[in-house]
Design a protein around this motif. Structure first.
Motif, PDB file in Angstrom:
ATOM      1  N   THR A   1      -4.535  57.896 -49.760  1.00  0.00           N
ATOM      2  CA  THR A   1      -5.451  57.374 -48.723  1.00  0.00           C
ATOM      3  C   THR A   1      -4.825  56.159 -48.062  1.00  0.00           C
ATOM      4  O   THR A   1      -4.858  55.996 -46.835  1.00  0.00           O
ATOM      5  CB  THR A   1      -6.800  56.981 -49.377  1.00  0.00           C
ATOM      6  N   ARG A   2      -4.260  55.258 -48.906  1.00  0.00           N
ATOM      7  CA  ARG A   2      -3.655  54.044 -48.343  1.00  0.00           C
ATOM      8  C   ARG A   2      -2.497  54.422 -47.413  1.00  0.00           C
ATOM      9  O   ARG A   2      -2.354  53.896 -46.317  1.00  0.00           O
ATOM     10  CB  ARG A   2      -3.158  53.148 -49.485  1.00  0.00           C
ATOM     11  N   GLU A   3      -1.696  55.381 -47.851  1.00  0.00           N
ATOM     12  CA  GLU A   3      -0.543  55.795 -47.019  1.00  0.00           C
ATOM     13  C   GLU A   3      -1.008  56.382 -45.689  1.00  0.00           C
ATOM     14  O   GLU A   3      -0.438  56.117 -44.637  1.00  0.00           O
ATOM     15  CB  GLU A   3       0.325  56.806 -47.767  1.00  0.00           C
ATOM     16  N   ARG A   4      -2.106  57.155 -45.773  1.00  0.00           N
ATOM     17  CA  ARG A   4      -2.647  57.737 -44.543  1.00  0.00           C
ATOM     18  C   ARG A   4      -3.092  56.617 -43.573  1.00  0.00           C
ATOM     19  O   ARG A   4      -2.826  56.662 -42.384  1.00  0.00           O
ATOM     20  CB  ARG A   4      -3.845  58.634 -44.876  1.00  0.00           C
ATOM     21  N   ALA A   5      -3.721  55.596 -44.133  1.00  0.00           N
ATOM     22  CA  ALA A   5      -4.199  54.471 -43.305  1.00  0.00           C
ATOM     23  C   ALA A   5      -3.023  53.757 -42.655  1.00  0.00           C
ATOM     24  O   ALA A   5      -3.064  53.402 -41.463  1.00  0.00           O
ATOM     25  CB  ALA A   5      -4.991  53.497 -44.167  1.00  0.00           C
ATOM     26  N   VAL A   6      -1.950  53.565 -43.421  1.00  0.00           N
ATOM     27  CA  VAL A   6      -0.774  52.866 -42.874  1.00  0.00           C
ATOM     28  C   VAL A   6      -0.161  53.709 -41.762  1.00  0.00           C
ATOM     29  O   VAL A   6       0.200  53.185 -40.697  1.00  0.00           O
ATOM     30  CB  VAL A   6       0.259  52.559 -43.991  1.00  0.00           C
ATOM     31  N   ARG A   7      -0.089  55.035 -41.990  1.00  0.00           N
ATOM     32  CA  ARG A   7       0.494  55.925 -40.970  1.00  0.00           C
ATOM     33  C   ARG A   7      -0.322  55.847 -39.677  1.00  0.00           C
ATOM     34  O   ARG A   7       0.199  55.715 -38.582  1.00  0.00           O
ATOM     35  CB  ARG A   7       0.518  57.375 -41.475  1.00  0.00           C
ATOM     36  N   LEU A   8      -1.631  55.872 -39.846  1.00  0.00           N
ATOM     37  CA  LEU A   8      -2.536  55.829 -38.698  1.00  0.00           C
ATOM     38  C   LEU A   8      -2.378  54.513 -37.916  1.00  0.00           C
ATOM     39  O   LEU A   8      -2.225  54.507 -36.692  1.00  0.00           O
ATOM     40  CB  LEU A   8      -3.985  55.969 -39.200  1.00  0.00           C
ATOM     41  N   ALA A   9      -2.351  53.416 -38.654  1.00  0.00           N
ATOM     42  CA  ALA A   9      -2.224  52.095 -38.009  1.00  0.00           C
ATOM     43  C   ALA A   9      -0.884  51.989 -37.297  1.00  0.00           C
ATOM     44  O   ALA A   9      -0.801  51.496 -36.169  1.00  0.00           O
ATOM     45  CB  ALA A   9      -2.365  50.986 -39.047  1.00  0.00           C
ATOM     46  N   ARG A  10       0.182  52.479 -37.981  1.00  0.00           N
ATOM     47  CA  ARG A  10       1.508  52.392 -37.368  1.00  0.00           C
ATOM     48  C   ARG A  10       1.548  53.177 -36.053  1.00  0.00           C
ATOM     49  O   ARG A  10       2.008  52.699 -35.033  1.00  0.00           O
ATOM     50  CB  ARG A  10       2.572  52.922 -38.337  1.00  0.00           C
ATOM     51  N   ALA A  11       0.977  54.367 -36.092  1.00  0.00           N
ATOM     52  CA  ALA A  11       0.978  55.209 -34.890  1.00  0.00           C
ATOM     53  C   ALA A  11       0.224  54.531 -33.755  1.00  0.00           C
ATOM     54  O   ALA A  11       0.688  54.481 -32.613  1.00  0.00           O
ATOM     55  CB  ALA A  11       0.350  56.562 -35.213  1.00  0.00           C
ATOM     56  N   LEU A  12      -0.919  53.965 -34.095  1.00  0.00           N
ATOM     57  CA  LEU A  12      -1.736  53.323 -33.057  1.00  0.00           C
ATOM     58  C   LEU A  12      -1.061  52.086 -32.482  1.00  0.00           C
ATOM     59  O   LEU A  12      -0.969  51.909 -31.273  1.00  0.00           O
ATOM     60  CB  LEU A  12      -3.087  52.900 -33.652  1.00  0.00           C
ATOM     61  N   HIS A  13      -0.562  51.208 -33.352  1.00  0.00           N
ATOM     62  CA  HIS A  13      -0.020  49.931 -32.884  1.00  0.00           C
ATOM     63  C   HIS A  13       1.352  50.049 -32.249  1.00  0.00           C
ATOM     64  O   HIS A  13       1.780  49.147 -31.530  1.00  0.00           O
ATOM     65  CB  HIS A  13      -0.011  48.904 -34.037  1.00  0.00           C
ATOM     66  N   ARG A  14       2.037  51.170 -32.490  1.00  0.00           N
ATOM     67  CA  ARG A  14       3.348  51.343 -31.846  1.00  0.00           C
ATOM     68  C   ARG A  14       3.208  51.809 -30.405  1.00  0.00           C
ATOM     69  O   ARG A  14       4.149  51.756 -29.632  1.00  0.00           O
ATOM     70  CB  ARG A  14       4.205  52.334 -32.639  1.00  0.00           C
ATOM     71  N   ARG A  15       1.990  52.277 -30.067  1.00  0.00           N
ATOM     72  CA  ARG A  15       1.822  52.800 -28.699  1.00  0.00           C
ATOM     73  C   ARG A  15       1.921  51.681 -27.661  1.00  0.00           C
ATOM     74  O   ARG A  15       2.465  51.834 -26.601  1.00  0.00           O
ATOM     75  CB  ARG A  15       0.480  53.509 -28.576  1.00  0.00           C
ATOM     76  N   ARG A  16       1.342  50.515 -27.957  1.00  0.00           N
ATOM     77  CA  ARG A  16       1.375  49.404 -26.991  1.00  0.00           C
ATOM     78  C   ARG A  16       1.146  48.074 -27.691  1.00  0.00           C
ATOM     79  O   ARG A  16       0.273  47.979 -28.544  1.00  0.00           O
ATOM     80  CB  ARG A  16       0.269  49.601 -25.949  1.00  0.00           C
TER      81      ARG A  16
END
Ligand code: NAD
Length: 501
Positions: free
Chosen positions: A486-501
């Protein structure tokens, strides 16, 4: 004289206030020491808990009753101010009027400004309801000066009370009667909360005792030298500190300004209250094309004013006897350094009165341009252009108020935005001081923190942030029970979102 400290361990030491005009005694006041100050704090603390618990609308109603009492006793309050400071009765009455405006605004707006507000949440906090609220600090110590003995400290007292605090006030030793009267009027108007505002009297030692007394914030108004000492004391206990200190306010006059209006405002800003105004006009920078004309108009108006004991004088004596020597040193030093006295000069100093002095060509490193003169003296220097005027205005170690005179208000506002001052008036002087919604305060040697306006109310609060969890989050990260996946999924999600802009 009313002693507003709580019932009475007898205080033996007293001090005498004197008329600045005649030196005659005005009143005797106790020198309050540690015992009286602690008793005032204890009484304030006891009253504050109930005061803070009141709905804002009830506090407002109590404060408006106090305001009404001050308005009803306007003549008595103004007379006390005039006796203690030497200022003309009309000026003292105007000081009360301005104070009433501020108290009214603080009382009526505290509930709106300080009420709980929602805050937004984020990706991992959607399950929270977030809000913040401004809570009173407790007991505020207020140390005040003598030049506006009601208006100036009330910028802290009225706003601190409106924000739900109690106040222990130490007025200047030159003007204790005004402070005693103020607290007496509060007790009479709001008897259920008697002691919420107490005035303690005395000089530096009483102020020092107040700073060491365990107040929850200390609001100081006075000179930067004293501010440093009091702040040092507050630092020992991490007591929050607010400093409203002196100024060396500059006025900029552009080539297209209305010179009659500018001259009129400069004369009033520099000479009213005998120049003993923290945000009074001390330096004028006028562009070369209109410098001579402006000087002529200022001299004409200032030369028509009289000071002295007679009725109808435009302003009164210097309130603080020691200030006369400072004014004399500044004027004499400027002239010795090459300045031209267009009106008056060192001979204008005839203690306790100082006749108007207008100087020009004052060297920028003269004390008259670098230190607070706090007397009826104004320096009008010529500058090449607005850029030079802005640079010189900003070169002071003070940064309190300023003014700009310019044909078009919008162009004036653009010049104002380049100034470091905490408050700027365009096409008037001290316009900001009469608008209760506007925060007031400076930086560097003019101090820090703000009184008046919304910031002034918040100055006497601490903000409390609150979250209330509304539901169990889909991705709960604040538990040791969270699976690694779950934690890894959250990190992946945050990384994807914050790398956009
Ligand atoms: P001051 O610094 O001499 O005294 C201010 C207050 O501090 C007085 O009540 C005094 O008794 C107290 N005090 C003195 N020594 C103390 C100590 N060691 N510990 C605790 N308290 C102490 O100033 P003043 O001569 O009363 O006032 C004039 C100054 O105030 C000028 O510089 C003026 O510009 C400034 N002022 C600023 C504002 C503002 O809002 N920025 C307003 C009015 C006056």
């Amino acid at each position: 004289m009313t002693d507003t400290t709580p019932a009475a361990a007898p205080t033996t030491a007293t001090f005498t206030t004197r008329s600045p005009a005649t030196g005659d005694p005005v009143a005797e006041h106790p020198v309050h020491g540690p015992e009286e100050v602690s008793r005032a704090i204890a009484r304030a603390r006891a009253a504050q808990s109930g005061w803070a618990a009141l709905p804002a609308s009830r506090r407002r109603d109590h404060l408006l009753r106090w305001k009404k009492a001050i308005a009803t006793e306007l003549d008595t309050v103004a007379r006390t101010i005039a006796e203690e400071t030497g200022k003309p009765a009309g000026d003292a009455a105007l000081e009360v009027v301005l104070t009433l405006e501020h108290l009214s605004w603080a009382a009526r707006n505290a509930g709106r400004v300080l009420r709980r507000r929602k805050a937004g949440t984020g990706l991992f906090t959607v399950h929270q309801r977030a809000s913040l609220v401004h809570r009173p600090l407790g007991v505020i110590g207020v140390i005040g000066p003598w030049n506006y003995p009601l208006y100036t400290p009330m910028g802290s007292i009225g706003y601190a009370l409106a924000a739900g605090n109690a106040v222990v006030f130490k007025p200047s030793e030159l003007t204790p009667g005004t402070g005693v009267l103020l607290a007496g009027l509060f007790d009479a108007a709001v008897p259920a909360y008697a002691g919420l505002l107490t005035t303690v009297t005395g000089a530096a030692s009483t102020g020092d005792t107040l700073a060491r007394s365990g107040v929850d914030k200390l609001a100081f108004t006075g000179s930067p030298g004293t501010a440093r000492k009091v702040m040092g004391v507050c630092a020992e206990t991490l007591t929050p500190f607010l400093a409203e200190c002196g100024g060396k306010d500059a006025v900029i006059v552009t080539a297209d300004a209305d010179l009659d209006a500018a001259a009129d405002a400069i004369v009033w800003g520099a000479l009213s209250n005998a120049g003993q105004t923290c945000a009074g006009v001390e330096r004028v920078y006028a562009v070369r094309e209109i410098h001579a004309q402006l000087c002529e108009r200022v001299v004409e108006r200032a030369g028509a004013l009289r000071t002295g004991p007679e009725a109808g004088a435009a302003y009164g004596p210097m309130t603080l006897p020691g200030q006369v020597g400072i004014v004399e040193r500044h004027v004499a030093g400027a002239v010795a350094g090459g300045a031209r006295a267009l009106l008056g000069g060192p001979e204008s100093v005839r203690a306790p009165y100082v006749a108007p002095v207008v100087l020009t060509g004052v060297p920028e490193d003269a004390a008259a341009m670098t230190e607070e003169t706090f007397g009826p003296v104004v320096a009008i220097n010529a500058v090449a252009d607005v850029d030079e005027a802005v640079a010189l205005a900003n070169a002071s170690r003070y940064a309190l108020g300023a003014a700009v005179f310019c044909r078009k208000g919008r162009a004036g506002a653009a010049i104002a935005a380049r100034l470091r001052a905490g408050a700027v008036s365009v096409n008037s002087v001290l316009g900001f001081a009469a608008v209760p919604a506007l925060p007031f305060g400076g930086s560097q040697d003019s101090g820090f923190g703000r009184i008046h306006g919304e910031e002034g109310l918040r100055s006497f609060t601490s903000v409390q942030s609150t979250t209330v969890q509304r539901f169990t989050p889909p991705i709960a990260l604040t538990s040791f029970g969270v699976p690694a996946a779950t934690r890894e999924r959250a990190v992946r999600l945050a990384r994807a979102l914050h790398r956009r802009r």
